[in-house]
Design a protein around this motif. Structure first.
Motif, PDB file in Angstrom:
ATOM      1  N   GLY A 117      38.645  32.770  20.842  1.00  0.00           N
ATOM      2  CA  GLY A 117      39.053  32.238  19.534  1.00  0.00           C
ATOM      3  C   GLY A 117      40.569  32.276  19.336  1.00  0.00           C
ATOM      4  O   GLY A 117      41.051  32.345  18.204  1.00  0.00           O
ATOM      5  N   GLY A 118      41.319  32.268  20.432  1.00  0.00           N
ATOM      6  CA  GLY A 118      42.783  32.292  20.339  1.00  0.00           C
ATOM      7  C   GLY A 118      43.328  33.641  19.896  1.00  0.00           C
ATOM      8  O   GLY A 118      44.521  33.819  19.708  1.00  0.00           O
ATOM      9  N   ARG A 119      42.429  34.608  19.738  1.00  0.00           N
ATOM     10  CA  ARG A 119      42.775  35.880  19.102  1.00  0.00           C
ATOM     11  C   ARG A 119      42.879  37.023  20.126  1.00  0.00           C
ATOM     12  O   ARG A 119      43.616  37.974  19.920  1.00  0.00           O
ATOM     13  CB  ARG A 119      41.595  36.092  18.142  1.00  0.00           C
ATOM     14  N   CYS A 120      42.127  36.904  21.211  1.00  0.00           N
ATOM     15  CA  CYS A 120      41.978  38.054  22.109  1.00  0.00           C
ATOM     16  C   CYS A 120      42.949  37.986  23.282  1.00  0.00           C
ATOM     17  O   CYS A 120      43.059  36.960  23.943  1.00  0.00           O
ATOM     18  CB  CYS A 120      40.565  38.089  22.687  1.00  0.00           C
ATOM     19  N   PRO A 121      43.631  39.079  23.573  1.00  0.00           N
ATOM     20  CA  PRO A 121      44.438  39.114  24.793  1.00  0.00           C
ATOM     21  C   PRO A 121      43.526  38.981  26.018  1.00  0.00           C
ATOM     22  O   PRO A 121      42.357  39.373  25.963  1.00  0.00           O
ATOM     23  CB  PRO A 121      45.076  40.508  24.777  1.00  0.00           C
ATOM     24  N   ILE A 122      44.087  38.428  27.093  1.00  0.00           N
ATOM     25  CA  ILE A 122      43.351  38.359  28.359  1.00  0.00           C
ATOM     26  C   ILE A 122      44.039  39.248  29.377  1.00  0.00           C
ATOM     27  O   ILE A 122      45.241  39.115  29.601  1.00  0.00           O
ATOM     28  CB  ILE A 122      43.311  36.920  28.926  1.00  0.00           C
ATOM     29  N   VAL A 123      43.278  40.149  29.989  1.00  0.00           N
ATOM     30  CA  VAL A 123      43.837  40.923  31.092  1.00  0.00           C
ATOM     31  C   VAL A 123      43.304  40.369  32.411  1.00  0.00           C
ATOM     32  O   VAL A 123      42.123  40.465  32.706  1.00  0.00           O
ATOM     33  CB  VAL A 123      43.574  42.450  30.951  1.00  0.00           C
ATOM     34  N   ASP A 124      44.203  39.716  33.160  1.00  0.00           N
ATOM     35  CA  ASP A 124      43.881  39.198  34.495  1.00  0.00           C
ATOM     36  C   ASP A 124      44.204  40.338  35.446  1.00  0.00           C
ATOM     37  O   ASP A 124      45.350  40.746  35.590  1.00  0.00           O
ATOM     38  CB  ASP A 124      44.750  37.955  34.759  1.00  0.00           C
ATOM     39  N   THR A 125      43.165  40.891  36.088  1.00  0.00           N
ATOM     40  CA  THR A 125      43.339  42.137  36.835  1.00  0.00           C
ATOM     41  C   THR A 125      43.260  41.896  38.333  1.00  0.00           C
ATOM     42  O   THR A 125      42.250  41.407  38.834  1.00  0.00           O
ATOM     43  CB  THR A 125      42.249  43.145  36.442  1.00  0.00           C
ATOM     44  N   TRP A 126      44.315  42.238  39.049  1.00  0.00           N
ATOM     45  CA  TRP A 126      44.301  42.107  40.510  1.00  0.00           C
ATOM     46  C   TRP A 126      44.007  43.457  41.149  1.00  0.00           C
ATOM     47  O   TRP A 126      44.658  44.463  40.827  1.00  0.00           O
ATOM     48  CB  TRP A 126      45.650  41.595  41.045  1.00  0.00           C
ATOM     49  N   TRP A 127      43.054  43.459  42.041  1.00  0.00           N
ATOM     50  CA  TRP A 127      42.778  44.658  42.841  1.00  0.00           C
ATOM     51  C   TRP A 127      41.803  44.297  43.941  1.00  0.00           C
ATOM     52  O   TRP A 127      41.496  43.111  44.114  1.00  0.00           O
ATOM     53  CB  TRP A 127      42.273  45.814  41.975  1.00  0.00           C
ATOM     54  N   GLN A 128      41.320  45.274  44.686  1.00  0.00           N
ATOM     55  CA  GLN A 128      40.462  45.032  45.847  1.00  0.00           C
ATOM     56  C   GLN A 128      39.453  46.160  46.023  1.00  0.00           C
ATOM     57  O   GLN A 128      39.646  47.251  45.482  1.00  0.00           O
ATOM     58  CB  GLN A 128      41.318  45.022  47.123  1.00  0.00           C
ATOM     59  N   THR A 129      38.445  45.890  46.831  1.00  0.00           N
ATOM     60  CA  THR A 129      37.492  46.940  47.179  1.00  0.00           C
ATOM     61  C   THR A 129      38.256  48.174  47.683  1.00  0.00           C
ATOM     62  O   THR A 129      37.937  49.308  47.345  1.00  0.00           O
ATOM     63  CB  THR A 129      36.542  46.434  48.296  1.00  0.00           C
ATOM     64  N   GLU A 130      39.279  47.916  48.475  1.00  0.00           N
ATOM     65  CA  GLU A 130      40.043  49.000  49.092  1.00  0.00           C
ATOM     66  C   GLU A 130      40.879  49.779  48.084  1.00  0.00           C
ATOM     67  O   GLU A 130      41.136  50.969  48.281  1.00  0.00           O
ATOM     68  CB  GLU A 130      41.007  48.434  50.142  1.00  0.00           C
ATOM     69  N   THR A 131      41.358  49.120  47.051  1.00  0.00           N
ATOM     70  CA  THR A 131      42.242  49.823  46.107  1.00  0.00           C
ATOM     71  C   THR A 131      41.432  50.657  45.114  1.00  0.00           C
ATOM     72  O   THR A 131      41.994  51.505  44.431  1.00  0.00           O
ATOM     73  CB  THR A 131      43.165  48.854  45.330  1.00  0.00           C
ATOM     74  N   GLY A 132      40.132  50.375  45.015  1.00  0.00           N
ATOM     75  CA  GLY A 132      39.251  51.182  44.177  1.00  0.00           C
ATOM     76  C   GLY A 132      39.394  50.947  42.686  1.00  0.00           C
ATOM     77  O   GLY A 132      38.438  51.112  41.932  1.00  0.00           O
ATOM     78  N   ALA A 133      40.595  50.622  42.250  1.00  0.00           N
ATOM     79  CA  ALA A 133      40.846  50.434  40.828  1.00  0.00           C
ATOM     80  C   ALA A 133      41.918  49.356  40.653  1.00  0.00           C
ATOM     81  O   ALA A 133      42.588  48.968  41.616  1.00  0.00           O
ATOM     82  CB  ALA A 133      41.307  51.741  40.190  1.00  0.00           C
ATOM     83  N   ILE A 134      42.038  48.887  39.428  1.00  0.00           N
ATOM     84  CA  ILE A 134      42.987  47.819  39.102  1.00  0.00           C
ATOM     85  C   ILE A 134      44.413  48.267  39.423  1.00  0.00           C
ATOM     86  O   ILE A 134      44.806  49.392  39.116  1.00  0.00           O
ATOM     87  CB  ILE A 134      42.875  47.442  37.609  1.00  0.00           C
ATOM     88  N   MET A 135      45.173  47.368  40.060  1.00  0.00           N
ATOM     89  CA  MET A 135      46.532  47.674  40.510  1.00  0.00           C
ATOM     90  C   MET A 135      47.591  46.897  39.735  1.00  0.00           C
ATOM     91  O   MET A 135      48.688  47.385  39.492  1.00  0.00           O
ATOM     92  CB  MET A 135      46.665  47.327  41.993  1.00  0.00           C
ATOM     93  N   ILE A 136      47.292  45.623  39.455  1.00  0.00           N
ATOM     94  CA  ILE A 136      48.243  44.778  38.744  1.00  0.00           C
ATOM     95  C   ILE A 136      47.494  44.133  37.588  1.00  0.00           C
ATOM     96  O   ILE A 136      46.457  43.498  37.807  1.00  0.00           O
ATOM     97  CB  ILE A 136      48.816  43.680  39.675  1.00  0.00           C
ATOM     98  N   ALA A 137      47.982  44.322  36.376  1.00  0.00           N
ATOM     99  CA  ALA A 137      47.311  43.764  35.198  1.00  0.00           C
ATOM    100  C   ALA A 137      48.186  43.983  33.973  1.00  0.00           C
ATOM    101  O   ALA A 137      48.985  44.926  33.937  1.00  0.00           O
ATOM    102  CB  ALA A 137      45.960  44.448  34.973  1.00  0.00           C
ATOM    103  N   PRO A 138      48.023  43.143  32.963  1.00  0.00           N
ATOM    104  CA  PRO A 138      48.740  43.389  31.716  1.00  0.00           C
ATOM    105  C   PRO A 138      48.159  44.609  31.004  1.00  0.00           C
ATOM    106  O   PRO A 138      46.997  44.948  31.205  1.00  0.00           O
ATOM    107  CB  PRO A 138      48.456  42.137  30.876  1.00  0.00           C
ATOM    108  N   LEU A 139      48.950  45.256  30.176  1.00  0.00           N
ATOM    109  CA  LEU A 139      48.402  46.201  29.196  1.00  0.00           C
ATOM    110  C   LEU A 139      48.288  45.386  27.913  1.00  0.00           C
ATOM    111  O   LEU A 139      49.284  44.805  27.457  1.00  0.00           O
ATOM    112  CB  LEU A 139      49.337  47.397  29.011  1.00  0.00           C
ATOM    113  N   PRO A 140      47.081  45.317  27.346  1.00  0.00           N
ATOM    114  CA  PRO A 140      46.835  44.277  26.332  1.00  0.00           C
ATOM    115  C   PRO A 140      47.695  44.387  25.067  1.00  0.00           C
ATOM    116  O   PRO A 140      47.934  43.375  24.411  1.00  0.00           O
ATOM    117  CB  PRO A 140      45.349  44.444  26.016  1.00  0.00           C
TER     118      PRO A 140
END
Ligand code: WT7
Length: 648
Positions: free
Chosen positions: A407-430
């Motif tokens: 609805g034009g209201r919500c931030p989007i976090v596009d999260t880059w990571w991999q099976t190997e990294t286990g957790a999100i590595m590159i992403a916005p903080l909303p």
């Protein structure tokens, strides 16, 4: 200017977090992010130790990091239990009766498990595992539909220190067989079947096939999900519900070393053999907990929905461990997004008042195709944050997601990571990072990501290069199970002293990371990694096939589609019927996602003088273009001419 490659695709739209969102967020401005990021990179151990301190440790660590490149150990001397952190911790206070999992089956059943109830089920199933001889360090293969019992089985393993290896329910018996052999699992947890697009998936039957001739597996625990008529092998197979009757709900969580293995998850590489990515306990849980907290900016009353299956790393870190360690309420949905109608997701969001939706670009592109009327039918105003993962998101899909779903209201976090990294590595903080459609933006705290050239030197703004990470982080893979040499070679030999991701990327003038895609022989089909060599070896295992070369081509929905160039053995006749047989054969060997979208028969494949298949040329052909690149290393130009002709 020294820039050799400059990008002409410049995205100018920038979306700042709203003041309202920023005010309520943990990190509320870009300046705060930058300050904390700088500090976290100067002293990563200090940052991660503070984060690890938010978990429950039965014994505190004595050393934060031991780094003997390329082997890292985090929180040495510390002891903890991952299941205790996801469950027991929340049993005192108001979270005790808070919904942990809100589940919906594809046919429509609804179940809610509170933290108290989930804890009870996990303790009981942990006792079932023990009763069936599972001990600390043993591997347990989990092959389940997306039902609460999948998470229960994972957490029960964690509770007793067994190492789970989840195999995606869409994979074939052959895949199960390989993973059983490689992991040495002796116990399998599965279900009779599951539901997908109105059909039942015959999980137990696939396990039966995988176990033909296998003598290592001594127990199969079967959950009854779909009331299928299945084979029960006396002495080997037992029913989940019967076993649960024999046990009580008392299972104290033993403390395990921080570096005790938590799970193995298989993923594709550039050779035919999937890699068993090994993650351990303390570091993995610290990263999963911390990233979930900051990147989804979780609130106590959020209704959080990650649409991934537990068979993928996203399902591990952001459906199970991350959100449960944070005491969140998680929605889990078993089936397809377009069953019975293309509005199923939006109906679920409206029904449960979902506030955070984390999904994949490939799904978003499918929603766009199905039409705006489907989300428009439902009240989506409960949503406050959106997320994507799995592949680069094209700006059109990003804008549609923002407008039609958020609805034009919500931030989007596009999260880059991999099976190997286990957790999100590159992403916005909303609440802090201005977003631009198509970029995962900036690295998370403690993550020293960079883009380098072939010599390992950092490149300038908008220059393309290899995406690497220069410092270890807690949820970094520890090794490839049983293959240290491959671990070193795949991740630590390409760029000296750095973890190599396999991705190509550039940074814009604001330092934002734009991921271009894989630079090795790995495809990204619908957000899932597929090794070209894996598909090739499946094709070549068919008696009619002599040689195969598999490449990707752009695909509107899936991101990449699979195209196979195939040469046949003497006397075999290239027919459409054979094409269909080969597609089925690949589906059988790996799973439906690996089925080539197109098979092209050829008399010969273009090769270099040293016999290497020139994929680059095939890729250009598969993408529908003509061959424009250098062909001077090609051994026989005639081969290419024939392939091109065939194309016209
Ligand atoms: C590869 C990892 C991490 C869970 C899902 C896939 C690609 C992932 C993004 C993104 C651009 C992305 C990369 C990466 N990828 N997220 N936000 N933007 N590309 O896990 O199967 O281990 O695949 O997926 O190419 O290397 P995976």
């Amino acid at each position: 200017m020294s820039n050799s490659i400059e990008s002409h695709l410049v995205e100018k739209r920038v979306f700042k977090p709203t003041r309202e969102f920023a005010k309520a967020a943990r990190i509320g401005s870009l300046a705060d992010y930058r300050r904390l990021y700088e500090a976290s990179i100067k002293q990563p151990e200090k940052f991660w130790a503070a984060q690890a301190g938010e978990l429950r440790w039965q014994q505190k660590w004595t050393k934060v990091l031991e780094w003997k490149p390329p082997f890292a150990k985090w929180f040495l001397g510390g002891k903890l239990n991952a299941a205790e952190n996801c469950l027991d911790r929340h049993l005192v206070g108001p979270r005790r009766n808070k919904a942990a999992i809100i589940w919906e089956g594809e046919p429509g059943e609804k179940r809610t498990l509170t933290y108290h109830q989930l804890h009870r089920e996990v303790c009981k199933f942990a006792n079932v595992l023990k009763r069936n001889g599972v001990k600390k360090g043993d591997r347990v293969l989990i092959y389940m539909p997306l039902i609460p019992e999948a998470a229960i089985a994972m957490l029960a393993c964690a509770r007793i220190g067994a190492v789970h290896s989840v195999v995606f329910g869409g994979f074939s018996s052959e895949s199960i067989k390989d993973r059983l052999n490689d992991s040495g699992a002796q116990v399998v947890v599965t279900a009779d079947g599951g539901y997908r697009r109105g059909q039942t998936v015959t999980l137990k039957q696939n396990v039966d096939h995988a176990l033909e001739g296998n003598t290592a597996v001594r127990r199969v625990i079967v959950f009854r999900r779909a009331n299928l008529d299945i084979h029960i092998e006396e002495g080997r197979d037992v029913w989940w519900h019967r076993e649960m009757d024999y046990v009580n709900a008392t299972c104290p969580p033993a403390g395990f070393d921080s570096e005790h293995p938590l799970f193995i998850l298989y993923t594709s590489g550039s050779t035919g053999k999937p890699k068993g990515i090994l993650h351990t306990t303390g570091g993995y849980l610290t990263s999963a907990h911390t990233t979930t907290k900051f990147i989804f900016d979780l609130r106590e009353d959020d209704v959080y929905w990650c649409t991934a299956d537990v068979g993928w790393i996203t399902g591990h870190s952001y459906l199970v461990y991350g959100p449960l360690a944070n005491g969140a309420t998680c929605v889990m949905y078993e089936g397809a997004p377009n069953w019975p109608e293309p509005d199923r997701f939006w109906e679920i969001i409206a029904n449960y008042g979902v506030t955070i939706l984390y999904t994949a670009p490939t799904a978003i592109r499918a929603f766009i195709k199905w039409g705006d009327e489907h989300p428009a039918k439902h009240d989506l105003t409960s949503l406050r944050l959106l997320g994507t993962v799995g592949e680069p998101i094209n700006p059109e899909a990003w804008m549609w997601f923002r407008d039609k779903i958020g609805g034009g209201r919500c931030p989007i976090v596009d999260t880059w990571w991999q099976t190997e990294t286990g957790a999100i590595m590159i992403a916005p903080l909303p609440g802090a990072t201005p977003t631009k459609p198509g970029t995962a933006t900036l690295p998370f705290f403690g993550i020293d990501a960079a883009i380098v050239d072939d010599q390992g030197r950092e490149v300038g703004p908008n220059e393309g290069g290899k995406l690497v990470v220069r410092k270890p982080w807690p949820s970094m893979l520890r090794t490839i199970f049983g293959d240290k040499a491959r671990y070193k070679k795949t991740y630590w030999s390409e760029v000296k002293g750095c973890y190599f991701t396999g991705d190509g990327a550039r940074r814009d003038k604001d330092g934002y990371f734009w991921i271009v895609g894989r630079i090795d022989d790995v495809l990204n089909v619908a957000g899932h990694r597929l090794g070209t060599a894996e598909v090739e070896s499946a094709l070549v295992s068919h008696p009619s096939v002599a040689e195969a070369a598999v490449v990707g081509r752009p695909d509107e929905i899936k991101g990449q589609g699979v195209v196979a160039f195939v040469t046949l053995r003497e006397g075999e006749i290239p027919t459409n019927d054979l094409k269909e047989k080969l597609r089925k054969h690949v589906g059988h060997a790996i799973g439906p996602i690996a089925k080539p979208d197109e098979i092209r028969f050829a008399d010969a494949l273009p090769k270099t003088r040293s016999g290497k298949i020139m994929r680059r040329l095939l890729k250009e052909l598969a993408g529908g273009g003509s061959v424009t690149g250098d062909t001077t290393t090609l051994e026989d130009l005639g081969v290419l001419a024939k392939l091109v002709k065939r194309d016209e």
